[in-house]
Motif scaffolding. Sequence first.
Motif, PDB file in Angstrom:
ATOM      1  N   VAL A 175       0.843  -1.204   0.000  1.00 31.34           N
ATOM      2  CA  VAL A 175       0.000   0.000   0.000  1.00 31.34           C
ATOM      3  C   VAL A 175       0.880   1.256   0.000  1.00 31.34           C
ATOM      4  O   VAL A 175       0.523   2.285  -0.594  1.00 31.34           O
ATOM      5  CB  VAL A 175      -1.027  -0.021   1.174  1.00 31.34           C
ATOM      6  N   ALA A 176       2.067   1.146   0.620  1.00 28.99           N
ATOM      7  CA  ALA A 176       2.993   2.288   0.600  1.00 28.99           C
ATOM      8  C   ALA A 176       3.450   2.557  -0.835  1.00 28.99           C
ATOM      9  O   ALA A 176       3.497   3.713  -1.273  1.00 28.99           O
ATOM     10  CB  ALA A 176       4.196   2.005   1.510  1.00 28.99           C
ATOM     11  N   VAL A 177       3.739   1.490  -1.578  1.00 26.15           N
ATOM     12  CA  VAL A 177       4.160   1.665  -2.981  1.00 26.15           C
ATOM     13  C   VAL A 177       3.059   2.395  -3.757  1.00 26.15           C
ATOM     14  O   VAL A 177       3.311   3.350  -4.490  1.00 26.15           O
ATOM     15  CB  VAL A 177       4.483   0.296  -3.631  1.00 26.15           C
ATOM     16  N   LYS A 178       1.810   1.946  -3.581  1.00 24.96           N
ATOM     17  CA  LYS A 178       0.682   2.614  -4.260  1.00 24.96           C
ATOM     18  C   LYS A 178       0.652   4.098  -3.915  1.00 24.96           C
ATOM     19  O   LYS A 178       0.454   4.956  -4.773  1.00 24.96           O
ATOM     20  CB  LYS A 178      -0.659   1.999  -3.809  1.00 24.96           C
ATOM     21  N   ALA A 179       0.818   4.390  -2.602  1.00 32.54           N
ATOM     22  CA  ALA A 179       0.708   5.784  -2.162  1.00 32.54           C
ATOM     23  C   ALA A 179       1.822   6.637  -2.772  1.00 32.54           C
ATOM     24  O   ALA A 179       1.578   7.770  -3.202  1.00 32.54           O
ATOM     25  CB  ALA A 179       0.750   5.844  -0.634  1.00 32.54           C
ATOM     26  N   PHE A 180       3.049   6.097  -2.815  1.00 27.41           N
ATOM     27  CA  PHE A 180       4.140   6.862  -3.431  1.00 27.41           C
ATOM     28  C   PHE A 180       3.886   7.066  -4.920  1.00 27.41           C
ATOM     29  O   PHE A 180       4.144   8.127  -5.471  1.00 27.41           O
ATOM     30  CB  PHE A 180       5.488   6.165  -3.201  1.00 27.41           C
ATOM     31  N   GLU A 181       3.359   6.028  -5.593  1.00 24.41           N
ATOM     32  CA  GLU A 181       3.053   6.158  -7.027  1.00 24.41           C
ATOM     33  C   GLU A 181       2.016   7.269  -7.245  1.00 24.41           C
ATOM     34  O   GLU A 181       2.103   8.036  -8.200  1.00 24.41           O
ATOM     35  CB  GLU A 181       2.498   4.830  -7.581  1.00 24.41           C
ATOM     36  N   ILE A 182       1.019   7.305  -6.368  1.00 25.97           N
ATOM     37  CA  ILE A 182      -0.030   8.326  -6.489  1.00 25.97           C
ATOM     38  C   ILE A 182       0.562   9.716  -6.213  1.00 25.97           C
ATOM     39  O   ILE A 182       0.274  10.678  -6.917  1.00 25.97           O
ATOM     40  CB  ILE A 182      -1.207   7.985  -5.549  1.00 25.97           C
ATOM     41  N   ALA A 183       1.427   9.791  -5.204  1.00 30.38           N
ATOM     42  CA  ALA A 183       2.075  11.075  -4.896  1.00 30.38           C
ATOM     43  C   ALA A 183       2.897  11.553  -6.094  1.00 30.38           C
ATOM     44  O   ALA A 183       2.938  12.752  -6.392  1.00 30.38           O
ATOM     45  CB  ALA A 183       2.960  10.933  -3.656  1.00 30.38           C
ATOM     46  N   MET A 184       3.531  10.616  -6.800  1.00 31.95           N
ATOM     47  CA  MET A 184       4.326  10.984  -7.993  1.00 31.95           C
ATOM     48  C   MET A 184       3.448  11.609  -9.075  1.00 31.95           C
ATOM     49  O   MET A 184       3.902  12.418  -9.865  1.00 31.95           O
ATOM     50  CB  MET A 184       5.028   9.753  -8.579  1.00 31.95           C
ATOM     51  N   LYS A 185       2.162  11.182  -9.128  1.00 27.11           N
ATOM     52  CA  LYS A 185       1.242  11.734 -10.126  1.00 27.11           C
ATOM     53  C   LYS A 185       0.647  13.062  -9.660  1.00 27.11           C
ATOM     54  O   LYS A 185      -0.046  13.727 -10.407  1.00 27.11           O
ATOM     55  CB  LYS A 185       0.091  10.751 -10.381  1.00 27.11           C
ATOM     56  N   ARG A 186       0.839  13.397  -8.366  1.00 24.18           N
ATOM     57  CA  ARG A 186       0.241  14.627  -7.842  1.00 24.18           C
ATOM     58  C   ARG A 186       1.362  15.605  -7.441  1.00 24.18           C
ATOM     59  O   ARG A 186       2.267  15.814  -8.222  1.00 24.18           O
ATOM     60  CB  ARG A 186      -0.691  14.285  -6.677  1.00 24.18           C
ATOM     61  N   ASN A 187       1.293  16.139  -6.194  1.00 23.38           N
ATOM     62  CA  ASN A 187       2.280  17.168  -5.830  1.00 23.38           C
ATOM     63  C   ASN A 187       3.486  16.637  -5.068  1.00 23.38           C
ATOM     64  O   ASN A 187       4.209  17.390  -4.419  1.00 23.38           O
ATOM     65  CB  ASN A 187       1.584  18.275  -5.036  1.00 23.38           C
ATOM     66  N   LYS A 188       3.683  15.319  -5.082  1.00 24.85           N
ATOM     67  CA  LYS A 188       4.886  14.677  -4.504  1.00 24.85           C
ATOM     68  C   LYS A 188       5.057  14.987  -3.013  1.00 24.85           C
ATOM     69  O   LYS A 188       6.162  15.223  -2.528  1.00 24.85           O
ATOM     70  CB  LYS A 188       6.128  15.081  -5.295  1.00 24.85           C
ATOM     71  N   ASN A 189       3.932  14.997  -2.322  1.00 21.91           N
ATOM     72  CA  ASN A 189       3.962  15.306  -0.902  1.00 21.91           C
ATOM     73  C   ASN A 189       3.131  14.230  -0.200  1.00 21.91           C
ATOM     74  O   ASN A 189       1.912  14.178  -0.354  1.00 21.91           O
ATOM     75  CB  ASN A 189       3.322  16.692  -0.730  1.00 21.91           C
ATOM     76  N   LEU A 190       3.786  13.325   0.545  1.00 20.49           N
ATOM     77  CA  LEU A 190       3.067  12.200   1.158  1.00 20.49           C
ATOM     78  C   LEU A 190       3.163  12.292   2.680  1.00 20.49           C
ATOM     79  O   LEU A 190       4.250  12.413   3.242  1.00 20.49           O
ATOM     80  CB  LEU A 190       3.668  10.871   0.672  1.00 20.49           C
ATOM     81  N   ILE A 191       2.003  12.225   3.327  1.00 19.91           N
ATOM     82  CA  ILE A 191       1.979  12.178   4.791  1.00 19.91           C
ATOM     83  C   ILE A 191       1.524  10.786   5.199  1.00 19.91           C
ATOM     84  O   ILE A 191       0.451  10.327   4.790  1.00 19.91           O
ATOM     85  CB  ILE A 191       1.055  13.274   5.359  1.00 19.91           C
ATOM     86  N   SER A 192       2.365  10.097   5.969  1.00 16.81           N
ATOM     87  CA  SER A 192       2.013   8.767   6.454  1.00 16.81           C
ATOM     88  C   SER A 192       1.492   8.915   7.874  1.00 16.81           C
ATOM     89  O   SER A 192       2.145   9.513   8.729  1.00 16.81           O
ATOM     90  CB  SER A 192       3.244   7.860   6.416  1.00 16.81           C
ATOM     91  N   VAL A 193       0.299   8.389   8.101  1.00 16.06           N
ATOM     92  CA  VAL A 193      -0.369   8.592   9.388  1.00 16.06           C
ATOM     93  C   VAL A 193      -0.358   7.300  10.198  1.00 16.06           C
ATOM     94  O   VAL A 193      -0.701   6.229   9.685  1.00 16.06           O
ATOM     95  CB  VAL A 193      -1.816   9.080   9.154  1.00 16.06           C
ATOM     96  N   ASP A 194       0.050   7.408  11.464  1.00 21.90           N
ATOM     97  CA  ASP A 194       0.116   6.221  12.318  1.00 21.90           C
ATOM     98  C   ASP A 194      -0.058   6.627  13.776  1.00 21.90           C
ATOM     99  O   ASP A 194      -0.385   7.777  14.075  1.00 21.90           O
ATOM    100  CB  ASP A 194       1.465   5.500  12.111  1.00 21.90           C
ATOM    101  N   LYS A 195       0.176   5.695  14.663  1.00 22.80           N
ATOM    102  CA  LYS A 195       0.150   5.989  16.105  1.00 22.80           C
ATOM    103  C   LYS A 195       1.407   5.341  16.689  1.00 22.80           C
ATOM    104  O   LYS A 195       1.355   4.486  17.586  1.00 22.80           O
ATOM    105  CB  LYS A 195      -1.155   5.419  16.706  1.00 22.80           C
ATOM    106  N   ALA A 196       2.554   5.748  16.103  1.00 18.92           N
ATOM    107  CA  ALA A 196       3.823   5.079  16.416  1.00 18.92           C
ATOM    108  C   ALA A 196       4.311   5.345  17.835  1.00 18.92           C
ATOM    109  O   ALA A 196       5.217   4.662  18.312  1.00 18.92           O
ATOM    110  CB  ALA A 196       4.881   5.502  15.404  1.00 18.92           C
ATOM    111  N   ASN A 197       3.703   6.327  18.522  1.00 17.53           N
ATOM    112  CA  ASN A 197       4.100   6.555  19.910  1.00 17.53           C
ATOM    113  C   ASN A 197       3.496   5.507  20.846  1.00 17.53           C
ATOM    114  O   ASN A 197       3.851   5.407  22.006  1.00 17.53           O
ATOM    115  CB  ASN A 197       3.716   7.975  20.365  1.00 17.53           C
ATOM    116  N   VAL A 198       2.550   4.682  20.332  1.00 21.97           N
ATOM    117  CA  VAL A 198       1.902   3.681  21.179  1.00 21.97           C
ATOM    118  C   VAL A 198       1.938   2.274  20.563  1.00 21.97           C
ATOM    119  O   VAL A 198       2.223   1.297  21.253  1.00 21.97           O
ATOM    120  CB  VAL A 198       0.411   4.057  21.430  1.00 21.97           C
TER     121      VAL A 198
END
Length: 360
Positions: A175-198
């Motif tokens: 899914v990360a690959v898909k998201a980067f591919e989509i970002a490449m078609k748009r404004n090349k700005n990807l925010i990955s959202v998680d709850k890595a502090n927990v």
Amino acid sequence: MNAKIVLIPGDGIGPEIVGEAKKVLEHVAARFGHTFSFTEIDMGGCSIDKYGEPLTDENLEIAKNSDAILLGAVGGNTTTSPWYKLEPKLRPEAGLLKIRKALQLFANLRPAYLYPELASACPLRPDIAEKGFDLVIVRELTGGLYYGDRWTREIDGVTTAVDTLIYSEPEIRRVAVKAFEIAMKRNKNLISVDKANVLDTSRLWRKVVAEVGREYPEVKLTNMLVDSCSMQLVHDPSQFDVVVTENTFGDILSDEASEISGSMGMLSSASLNESKLGLYEPAHGSAPEIAGLNIANPLATILSAAMLLRYSLDLDKEADAIEEAVRQVLRDGVRTPDIWSEGCTKVGTKEMGQEIIRRI
Ligand code: NAD
């Protein structure tokens, strides 16, 4: 380009809105020199009436062998329709689950866009809304909390329930690959959202997304905690381009993003698998109470057709042309009843389709 497109009109307003999207695709094909062949299949209530099940294996096979699928919506009035007296696996929506599962559609794309002409429908403060926004949420769709083990048991006399949040590295990577591919078609700005502090799953998520990011040096990758993201979406949605996140967070954030864009009849969506094949559909349902009245808004389906061109067929110029025609129609004050306001021209479903075609 030659492409095989499967159309699934479905129920309610589905045939009307898919009919207009098909005409738009035919026009794009003629205008840009492509050959699209269309095959219509039944899914949902109409398939139950014909074949006794919401999606036959034969029709599923036709969908699998296409380049892309455009769906209207399935389902009827859930209190009065006889379809809802059937057991759950024979109801209209079971067709959707069957096709999603069979095609392994693990990436769900939900764009949210604020059209300046519809800004009055945006529930955000005017000073926030006036900046506009144009974002897409890429939600992991087939893993995580909704698919992990679950149980409810009595433990030492206390009723206890457990849901398991589980992600493997390959599930995150694809899914990360898909998201980067989509970002490449748009404004090349990807925010990955998680709850890595927990959460451990989030720490793995962050690590794998960063690894994939090394293959896409042009894309700016930022990590954001889900609680912060939910606040930022209402505080300053203009900062987002592409957001990628796991299933549960994506479910909630994509609804929040839809809500701030104000108009359900305008929102498209796509579900993609590892190949280029995707299922494209409006975010709304089959609106059975307005079916056949020529008042349904076809723009979400037409915008879904634009996504189909962009993500399954790599026809970016053609997709841009449709999206620009939609913006132009709104600028010209042409509206279906659901988005109509004083001073605008009210048109029906078919007329809206023609207005889009005229501007491509
Ligand atoms: P809905 O999205 O169909 O309708 C909600 C409201 O929005 C209604 O007032 C409807 O008239 C209006 N609306 C929706 N799309 C519109 C359009 N294009 N133009 C103008 N107005 C529009 O949601 P619902 O009423 O909760 O569900 C109706 C049926 O659709 C149910 O059977 C439900 O299960 C099904 N459904 C299907 C899908 C799908 O196929 N993916 C998604 C959601 C709901």
